[in-house]
Design an enzyme around this catalytic site. Structure first.
Site, PDB file in Angstrom:
ATOM      1  N   HIS A 172      53.211 -30.314 -47.154  1.00 27.06           N
ATOM      2  CA  HIS A 172      52.665 -29.683 -45.951  1.00 27.06           C
ATOM      3  C   HIS A 172      52.293 -28.221 -46.230  1.00 27.06           C
ATOM      4  O   HIS A 172      51.207 -27.776 -45.883  1.00 27.06           O
ATOM      5  CB  HIS A 172      53.720 -29.755 -44.848  1.00 27.06           C
ATOM      6  CG  HIS A 172      53.173 -29.473 -43.493  1.00 27.06           C
ATOM      7  ND1 HIS A 172      52.510 -30.427 -42.756  1.00 27.06           N
ATOM      8  CD2 HIS A 172      53.169 -28.351 -42.752  1.00 27.06           C
ATOM      9  CE1 HIS A 172      52.142 -29.895 -41.611  1.00 27.06           C
ATOM     10  NE2 HIS A 172      52.524 -28.636 -41.582  1.00 27.06           N
ATOM     11  N   ASP A 190      40.734 -41.785 -24.520  1.00 24.43           N
ATOM     12  CA  ASP A 190      41.565 -40.923 -23.683  1.00 24.43           C
ATOM     13  C   ASP A 190      42.931 -40.780 -24.364  1.00 24.43           C
ATOM     14  O   ASP A 190      43.810 -41.641 -24.241  1.00 24.43           O
ATOM     15  CB  ASP A 190      41.695 -41.574 -22.295  1.00 24.43           C
ATOM     16  CG  ASP A 190      42.428 -40.696 -21.291  1.00 24.43           C
ATOM     17  OD1 ASP A 190      43.285 -39.904 -21.719  1.00 24.43           O
ATOM     18  OD2 ASP A 190      42.157 -40.827 -20.091  1.00 24.43           O
ATOM     19  N   LYS A 240      56.229 -38.917 -32.935  1.00 23.77           N
ATOM     20  CA  LYS A 240      55.120 -37.956 -33.045  1.00 23.77           C
ATOM     21  C   LYS A 240      54.366 -38.227 -34.343  1.00 23.77           C
ATOM     22  O   LYS A 240      53.138 -38.151 -34.398  1.00 23.77           O
ATOM     23  CB  LYS A 240      55.663 -36.523 -33.000  1.00 23.77           C
ATOM     24  CG  LYS A 240      54.602 -35.448 -32.858  1.00 23.77           C
ATOM     25  CD  LYS A 240      54.073 -34.934 -34.188  1.00 23.77           C
ATOM     26  CE  LYS A 240      53.057 -33.811 -34.023  1.00 23.77           C
ATOM     27  NZ  LYS A 240      52.475 -33.385 -35.312  1.00 23.77           N
ATOM     28  N   GLU A 242      45.728 -30.636 -37.585  1.00 25.60           N
ATOM     29  CA  GLU A 242      46.937 -30.396 -38.393  1.00 25.60           C
ATOM     30  C   GLU A 242      46.708 -30.822 -39.835  1.00 25.60           C
ATOM     31  O   GLU A 242      46.245 -31.943 -40.081  1.00 25.60           O
ATOM     32  CB  GLU A 242      48.098 -31.210 -37.783  1.00 25.60           C
ATOM     33  CG  GLU A 242      49.427 -30.934 -38.446  1.00 25.60           C
ATOM     34  CD  GLU A 242      50.575 -31.756 -37.841  1.00 25.60           C
ATOM     35  OE1 GLU A 242      50.414 -32.315 -36.742  1.00 25.60           O
ATOM     36  OE2 GLU A 242      51.619 -31.834 -38.494  1.00 25.60           O
TER      37      GLU A 242
HETATM   38  P1  NAD Z   1      33.705 -46.577 -17.238  1.00 24.70           P
HETATM   39  O1  NAD Z   1      33.808 -46.091 -15.846  1.00 24.70           O
HETATM   40  O2  NAD Z   1      32.679 -45.903 -18.100  1.00 24.70           O
HETATM   41  O3  NAD Z   1      33.427 -48.160 -17.152  1.00 24.70           O
HETATM   42  C1  NAD Z   1      33.181 -48.945 -18.285  1.00 24.70           C
HETATM   43  C2  NAD Z   1      31.785 -49.509 -18.182  1.00 24.70           C
HETATM   44  O4  NAD Z   1      31.437 -50.217 -19.359  1.00 24.70           O
HETATM   45  C3  NAD Z   1      31.647 -50.478 -17.014  1.00 24.70           C
HETATM   46  O5  NAD Z   1      30.538 -50.135 -16.242  1.00 24.70           O
HETATM   47  C4  NAD Z   1      31.396 -51.829 -17.716  1.00 24.70           C
HETATM   48  O6  NAD Z   1      30.592 -52.654 -16.942  1.00 24.70           O
HETATM   49  C5  NAD Z   1      30.717 -51.369 -19.006  1.00 24.70           C
HETATM   50  N1  NAD Z   1      30.797 -52.300 -20.149  1.00 24.70           N
HETATM   51  C6  NAD Z   1      29.790 -52.533 -21.019  1.00 24.70           C
HETATM   52  N2  NAD Z   1      30.184 -53.379 -21.976  1.00 24.70           N
HETATM   53  C7  NAD Z   1      31.464 -53.692 -21.724  1.00 24.70           C
HETATM   54  C8  NAD Z   1      32.429 -54.505 -22.410  1.00 24.70           C
HETATM   55  N3  NAD Z   1      32.140 -55.163 -23.538  1.00 24.70           N
HETATM   56  N4  NAD Z   1      33.676 -54.549 -21.913  1.00 24.70           N
HETATM   57  C9  NAD Z   1      34.013 -53.863 -20.791  1.00 24.70           C
HETATM   58  N5  NAD Z   1      33.139 -53.093 -20.091  1.00 24.70           N
HETATM   59  C10 NAD Z   1      31.866 -53.001 -20.565  1.00 24.70           C
HETATM   60  O7  NAD Z   1      35.073 -46.524 -18.015  1.00 24.70           O
HETATM   61  P2  NAD Z   1      36.502 -47.094 -17.647  1.00 24.70           P
HETATM   62  O8  NAD Z   1      36.951 -47.806 -18.868  1.00 24.70           O
HETATM   63  O9  NAD Z   1      36.544 -47.845 -16.373  1.00 24.70           O
HETATM   64  O10 NAD Z   1      37.348 -45.748 -17.450  1.00 24.70           O
HETATM   65  C11 NAD Z   1      37.628 -44.904 -18.549  1.00 24.70           C
HETATM   66  C12 NAD Z   1      37.460 -43.452 -18.173  1.00 24.70           C
HETATM   67  O11 NAD Z   1      38.240 -43.157 -17.000  1.00 24.70           O
HETATM   68  C13 NAD Z   1      37.972 -42.534 -19.254  1.00 24.70           C
HETATM   69  O12 NAD Z   1      37.060 -41.471 -19.414  1.00 24.70           O
HETATM   70  C14 NAD Z   1      39.288 -42.012 -18.686  1.00 24.70           C
HETATM   71  O13 NAD Z   1      39.619 -40.758 -19.244  1.00 24.70           O
HETATM   72  C15 NAD Z   1      38.969 -41.935 -17.226  1.00 24.70           C
HETATM   73  N6  NAD Z   1      40.077 -41.919 -16.261  1.00 24.70           N
HETATM   74  C16 NAD Z   1      41.377 -42.117 -16.614  1.00 24.70           C
HETATM   75  C17 NAD Z   1      42.376 -42.141 -15.666  1.00 24.70           C
HETATM   76  C18 NAD Z   1      43.787 -42.424 -16.101  1.00 24.70           C
HETATM   77  O14 NAD Z   1      44.023 -42.666 -17.255  1.00 24.70           O
HETATM   78  N7  NAD Z   1      44.775 -42.409 -15.202  1.00 24.70           N
HETATM   79  C19 NAD Z   1      42.056 -41.947 -14.337  1.00 24.70           C
HETATM   80  C20 NAD Z   1      40.719 -41.758 -13.983  1.00 24.70           C
HETATM   81  C21 NAD Z   1      39.738 -41.768 -14.958  1.00 24.70           C
END
Ligand code: NAD
Length: 384
Positions: A336, A239, A223, A41
């Site tokens: 805009h 996300d 928004k 936008e």
């Molecule tokens: P992920 O599965 O990639 O896990 C994060 C990884 O980062 C872990 O393995 C952790 O050990 C590692 N890590 C390394 N350094 C870290 C630090 N400093 N702090 C924390 N972790 C560290 O990601 P996630 O955060 O568990 O999940 C996010 C993903 O899940 C996004 O892509 C999201 O879109 C998706 N998702 C979202 C939903 C929802 O919002 N309802 C549902 C399912 C999946």
């Protein structure tokens, strides 16, 4: 690039480029910050830069953050004293089964923070909430895995089936906020005939009060805040749906949808403040995996997730301030449409330096349509 897309999602057929811009001039907690925003936008970058410049003339924006705590929910079917008591007595067993799935996050200083239960009458369920400190991750995969493991143990303990086990995107423990205050004199407008700064400030506060009183207005008010926050989320590979869902749920937390930000005056000072859940990550998911996300995080100096959430709060507040400032003075369309004119020029076939020339001609005539743009373009080309 298609390899990357294929690794990120199923059935990938290509990639959709979205412009990535940088809004500079932000002064956040005493630090100068250039903010990458991925947006389709026009005027979002211009508004952010405009607002940031006014606020940085004084002490900029101050921010805060709570804790990177996300909550998983396990819903157990039935609402009996026996089920609730069994789950409460099984607390130690639930903690034990979470040790392994949460080991890596615990080693990083995060991990399990609290388990609580709540009985629901309709539908009859017992809700088990598992609060986890996810450090720099968003935590969705981490919590969903933990929730499913805990769900199986909880079902055994309760002797009742689990309806579902998943994180809640409400993220209401993981909040960030931003605030500023400036002398109203810095809001004085000369372009539209000397509107005094105090009058602009009064109108901004009135607009804020209206957004607090009228839910339909609050939707557009919020928004405007999300223009900055979602742009930063997309730029950094976060996300966007999760962040937006959390923000709007917070806006309706008291049973009525209302404004996320507030503007007030105190003597000669205009004060703006914003608070909302901001589950931003700097690791995991697409964050740091996608080259554009890595680039955006590098522009920001590779912040922690907490710092990124604070920057997001500042950007949301500045975006909102700039939009209200325009809305209550010259109106939102003046700036805009000037920017929109460049798109019309492009659609009409203008390229390179022609785009600015056609857009300028459209702005001068006030006719922002493709037909006029084509005529202007033909005229420019005939003079070559
Ligand atoms: P992920 O599965 O990639 O896990 C994060 C990884 O980062 C872990 O393995 C952790 O050990 C590692 N890590 C390394 N350094 C870290 C630090 N400093 N702090 C924390 N972790 C560290 O990601 P996630 O955060 O568990 O999940 C996010 C993903 O899940 C996004 O892509 C999201 O879109 C998706 N998702 C979202 C939903 C929802 O919002 N309802 C549902 C399912 C999946």
């Amino acid at each position: 690039m298609l390899d990357l897309a294929d690794a990120m999602i199923e059935s990938a057929v290509g990639v959709t480029p979205v412009p990535l811009g940088v809004a500079d001039g932000f002064l956040i907690d005493g630090e100068t910050v250039a903010v990458p925003l991925a947006v389709e936008e026009p005027s979002i970058l211009a508004a952010a830069t405009f607002g940031a410049r006014i606020l940085s003339e004084e002490h900029g924006i101050l921010t805060w953050f709570t804790y990177p705590v996300m909550t998983a929910q396990v819903f157990v079917e039935g609402n009996s004293d026996r089920v609730a008591a069994a789950i409460e007595h099984g607390d130690e067993q639930i903690r034990d089964c979470l040790a392994e799935p949460l080991a890596s996050i615990t080693a990083r200083g995060g991990g399990l923070r609290r388990i609580s239960t709540q009985r629901m009458a309709d539908p009859p369920c017992v809700k088990v909430c598992i609060d986890v400190d996810v450090r720099d991750a968003m935590g969705a995969n981490l919590l969903n895995t933990a929730a499913e493991i805990a769900g199986r143990r909880i079902s055994e303990i309760a002797g009742a089936p689990v309806a579902m086990a998943i994180l809640t995107n409400s993220a209401c423990a993981r909040r960030a906020g931003a605030e500023f205050d400036i002398d109203v004199s810095s809001l004085a407008r000369t372009a539209d005939g000397e509107t005094p700064g105090a009058d602009v400030a009064r109108r901004i506060c009135l607009a804020s009060d209206i957004a607090h009183a009228d839910s339909d207005r609050a939707v557009t008010h919020n928004k405007g805040i999300m223009n900055g926050i979602s742009g930063l989320a997309l730029a950094t590979g976060n996300d966007t749906r999760a962040i937006e869902a959390a923000a709007h749920a917070w806006a309706a937390r008291e049973g009525r949808y209302t404004a996320l930000s507030t503007f007030t005056t105190d003597g000669e000072r205009l004060r703006g403040s914003l608070e909302l859940p901001l589950p931003f990550a700097t690791v995991g998911g697409a964050v740091g995996m996608h080259p554009a996300s890595r680039y955006a995080l590098a522009i920001l100096g590779n912040p922690t997730a907490a710092r990124l959430a604070r920057i997001a709060a500042a950007v949301g507040l500045v975006q909102n301030f700039a939009a209200l400032n325009a809305l209550v003075t010259a109106g939102i369309q003046q700036g805009h449409m000037r920017l929109h004119a460049e798109r019309i020029a492009f659609t009409a076939g203008a390229r390179d330096s022609e785009i600015r020339k056609v857009a300028a001609a459209l702005a001068q005539t006030g006719a922002f349509d493709v037909e006029t743009a084509r005529a202007v373009l033909a005229d420019i080309r005939s003079r070559r």
